[in-house]
Design an enzyme around this catalytic site. Structure first.
Site, PDB file in Angstrom:
ATOM      1  N   ASP A  80      57.254 -19.676  34.098  1.00  0.00           N
ATOM      2  CA  ASP A  80      57.289 -18.846  32.891  1.00  0.00           C
ATOM      3  C   ASP A  80      57.920 -17.514  33.297  1.00  0.00           C
ATOM      4  O   ASP A  80      57.324 -16.731  34.046  1.00  0.00           O
ATOM      5  CB  ASP A  80      55.863 -18.668  32.362  1.00  0.00           C
ATOM      6  CG  ASP A  80      55.829 -17.862  31.061  1.00  0.00           C
ATOM      7  OD1 ASP A  80      56.731 -17.026  30.851  1.00  0.00           O
ATOM      8  OD2 ASP A  80      54.883 -18.052  30.276  1.00  0.00           O
ATOM      9  N   LYS A  92      59.502 -11.757  23.498  1.00  0.00           N
ATOM     10  CA  LYS A  92      59.319 -10.593  24.352  1.00  0.00           C
ATOM     11  C   LYS A  92      60.677  -9.962  24.704  1.00  0.00           C
ATOM     12  O   LYS A  92      61.404  -9.583  23.817  1.00  0.00           O
ATOM     13  CB  LYS A  92      58.501 -11.004  25.578  1.00  0.00           C
ATOM     14  CG  LYS A  92      57.218 -11.797  25.208  1.00  0.00           C
ATOM     15  CD  LYS A  92      56.266 -10.981  24.383  1.00  0.00           C
ATOM     16  CE  LYS A  92      54.981 -11.656  23.910  1.00  0.00           C
ATOM     17  NZ  LYS A  92      54.802 -13.065  23.898  1.00  0.00           N
ATOM     18  N   TYR A 147      48.974 -15.708  30.840  1.00  0.00           N
ATOM     19  CA  TYR A 147      48.787 -15.337  29.444  1.00  0.00           C
ATOM     20  C   TYR A 147      47.592 -16.125  28.873  1.00  0.00           C
ATOM     21  O   TYR A 147      47.511 -17.345  29.061  1.00  0.00           O
ATOM     22  CB  TYR A 147      50.068 -15.612  28.662  1.00  0.00           C
ATOM     23  CG  TYR A 147      49.863 -15.506  27.179  1.00  0.00           C
ATOM     24  CD1 TYR A 147      49.338 -14.344  26.610  1.00  0.00           C
ATOM     25  CD2 TYR A 147      50.163 -16.562  26.331  1.00  0.00           C
ATOM     26  CE1 TYR A 147      49.117 -14.250  25.257  1.00  0.00           C
ATOM     27  CE2 TYR A 147      49.951 -16.469  24.968  1.00  0.00           C
ATOM     28  CZ  TYR A 147      49.428 -15.309  24.440  1.00  0.00           C
ATOM     29  OH  TYR A 147      49.200 -15.225  23.096  1.00  0.00           O
ATOM     30  N   ARG A 189      66.162 -29.821  11.676  1.00  0.00           N
ATOM     31  CA  ARG A 189      65.203 -29.983  12.784  1.00  0.00           C
ATOM     32  C   ARG A 189      65.926 -30.559  13.990  1.00  0.00           C
ATOM     33  O   ARG A 189      65.679 -30.181  15.131  1.00  0.00           O
ATOM     34  CB  ARG A 189      64.013 -30.862  12.368  1.00  0.00           C
ATOM     35  CG  ARG A 189      63.116 -31.235  13.547  1.00  0.00           C
ATOM     36  CD  ARG A 189      61.740 -31.769  13.157  1.00  0.00           C
ATOM     37  NE  ARG A 189      61.740 -32.642  12.015  1.00  0.00           N
ATOM     38  CZ  ARG A 189      62.221 -33.896  12.002  1.00  0.00           C
ATOM     39  NH1 ARG A 189      62.775 -34.421  13.076  1.00  0.00           N
ATOM     40  NH2 ARG A 189      62.174 -34.614  10.894  1.00  0.00           N
TER      41      ARG A 189
HETATM   42  C1  LIG Z   1      53.882 -14.833  29.749  1.00  0.00           C
HETATM   43  C2  LIG Z   1      53.768 -15.422  28.369  1.00  0.00           C
HETATM   44  N1  LIG Z   1      54.067 -16.717  28.187  1.00  0.00           N
HETATM   45  C3  LIG Z   1      53.969 -17.286  26.964  1.00  0.00           C
HETATM   46  C4  LIG Z   1      53.537 -16.582  25.862  1.00  0.00           C
HETATM   47  C5  LIG Z   1      53.397 -17.276  24.531  1.00  0.00           C
HETATM   48  O1  LIG Z   1      54.471 -16.960  23.710  1.00  0.00           O
HETATM   49  P1  LIG Z   1      54.385 -16.858  22.099  1.00  0.00           P
HETATM   50  O2  LIG Z   1      53.436 -15.754  21.786  1.00  0.00           O
HETATM   51  O3  LIG Z   1      55.809 -16.588  21.721  1.00  0.00           O
HETATM   52  O4  LIG Z   1      53.887 -18.181  21.617  1.00  0.00           O
HETATM   53  C6  LIG Z   1      53.240 -15.223  26.011  1.00  0.00           C
HETATM   54  C7  LIG Z   1      52.794 -14.435  24.846  1.00  0.00           C
HETATM   55  O5  LIG Z   1      52.315 -13.333  24.966  1.00  0.00           O
HETATM   56  C8  LIG Z   1      53.346 -14.635  27.290  1.00  0.00           C
HETATM   57  O6  LIG Z   1      53.048 -13.330  27.501  1.00  0.00           O
END
Ligand SMILES: Cc1ncc(COP(=O)(O)O)c(C=O)c1O
Length: 380
Positions: free
Chosen positions: A175, A200, A102, A49
């Site tokens: 992000d 992604k 998201y 961890r």
């Molecule tokens: C722009 C964006 N940020 C964060 C996330 C969250 O990521 P995770 O699904 O890996 O937890 C997503 C998930 O679709 C996303 O599209």
């Protein structure tokens, strides 16, 4: 000597292994490490961890690709976001969040962090005045943006918003999931922390869930590292290895995603069965110029409004064959989805609710003519 992006993607953090010369970082699938004496762990490794060499390789590579001193890899994008929020904010603090984001990120603020005492205000990321107006001086700790946003592909001017956030002594968090570091490096434009769902484009093959934080400042990065261990939402060794394997081809994949998305956006634009096409690469997109300033190209995500309304949007999603009906994005295969009923269902009834006639495409790297033919039959 500084190296180019593709060189860093293949080599940063990934020197051949010292003992055998293995060219690929091994999967250190271990929870713990033998110590040479009490209080003398070998090269600092004591428990996975706290530290794991496969995760370290990924973290070093992520830091190099985003141009920050510290990169950290988490179990998911949301785990990374949660760790960031609980490192920087205290109960009573305030965060400006995007008015398009998201759905899971919105849910984290609205259903989890708010109960813990963190307040938030949605603001349009493409409007710096709206973001400035949403800031509560002294209380706002973070201005949080996605750019492009999910799913409406709004564009935030990173350099301008960095100024807005810093004037208020707040951090600018970007992000960067939709762009990937190949297309956009927010730290170079003044962002303080970059967030990724590595699930992604970074992973790129729809076979692993993960997240990342990259800090522009070493001391903030070390605070985040402390919380990564203290909170425990780490990326496992096999997941780190898969993500590193994906990263090596990020640049070439992104270029093909962009090539295909440009062709598809041009095809959809003006199609009789399609209303508005939302793609930052189209000159009519209101964020086109800002995107051109801060992005290498415009990415592989396209959203569009179905001319026949919500039922038409659902039919398009159901009829598509090569475009797989699925949540997520950024893999080599093309995906289609209905955000209102799928990825963004958790934003229904909120200021982040998305239009019912919206369809989102994650354009993959297949032969583009096959993708165009599939869309033509799916549009009906
Ligand atoms: C722009 C964006 N940020 C964060 C996330 C969250 O990521 P995770 O699904 O890996 O937890 C997503 C998930 O679709 C996303 O599209």
């Amino acid at each position: 000597m500084s190296h180019g992006f593709e060189t860093l993607a293949i080599h940063a953090g990934q020197d051949p292994e010292a003992r055998t010369g293995a060219v690929i970082p091994p999967i250190y699938q271990t929870s713990t490490y033998a110590q040479d004496a009490v209080g003398a762990p070998r090269q600092g490794y004591e428990y996975s961890r706290s530290g794991n060499p496969t995760r370290d390789a990924l973290q070093e590579c992520l830091a190099a690709l985003e141009g920050g001193p510290v990169g950290l890899a988490f179990a998911s994008g949301l785990a990374a976001e949660d760790t960031l929020l609980r490192t920087v904010c205290r109960p009573g603090d305030h965060v400006v969040i995007p008015d398009d984001a998201y759905g899971g990120t919105y849910r984290l603020f609205a259903k989890v962090a708010e109960r813990w005492g963190l307040e938030y205000t949605p603001a349009k990321v493409s409007d710096p005045d709206a973001v400035r107006a949403a800031i509560r001086p002294g209380t706002t700790k973070i201005v949080w943006v996605e750019t492009p946003t999910n799913p409406l592909l709004g564009i935030a001017d990173i350099a301008t918003l960095a100024g807005v956030a810093h004037d208020a002594d707040a951090l600018l968090v970007v992000d960067n999931t939709f762009a990937s570091p190949y297309l956009q490096q927010p730290i170079a434009h003044g962002a303080d922390v970059v967030v990724h769902s590595t699930t992604k484009y970074i992973g790129g093959h729809s076979d692993v869930v993960g997240g990342a934080l990259i800090a522009a400042d070493r001391s903030l990065g070390e605070e985040l590292r402390y919380h990564q261990n203290a909170m425990g939402a780490v990326n496992g060794p096999f997941d780190a290895w898969l993500t590193l394997r994906g990263i090596k081809t990020l640049g070439v994949r992104m270029d093909r995603h962009c090539d295909n998305a440009e062709r598809i956006a041009a095809y959809l634009d003006g199609h009789a069965k399609v209303g508005q096409v939302i793609y930052p690469g189209l000159p009519a997109h209101p964020g086109h110029e800002v995107a051109a300033k801060q992005m290498r190209r415009f990415g592989g995500m396209i959203s569009f409004r179905a001319a026949g309304g919500e039922e038409h949007a659902v039919e398009i999603c159901n009829r598509a064959k090569l475009f797989v009906l699925a949540e997520s994005l950024g893999g080599v295969e093309s995906l289609i989805e209905h955000p209102g009923r799928m990825t963004h269902a958790s934003a229904a009834g909120s200021p982040l609710e998305v239009p019912g006639d919206l369809v989102r495409l994650s354009v993959g790297i297949e032969t583009v003519d096959d993708l165009l033919a599939d869309l033509e039959q799916a549009l009906g």
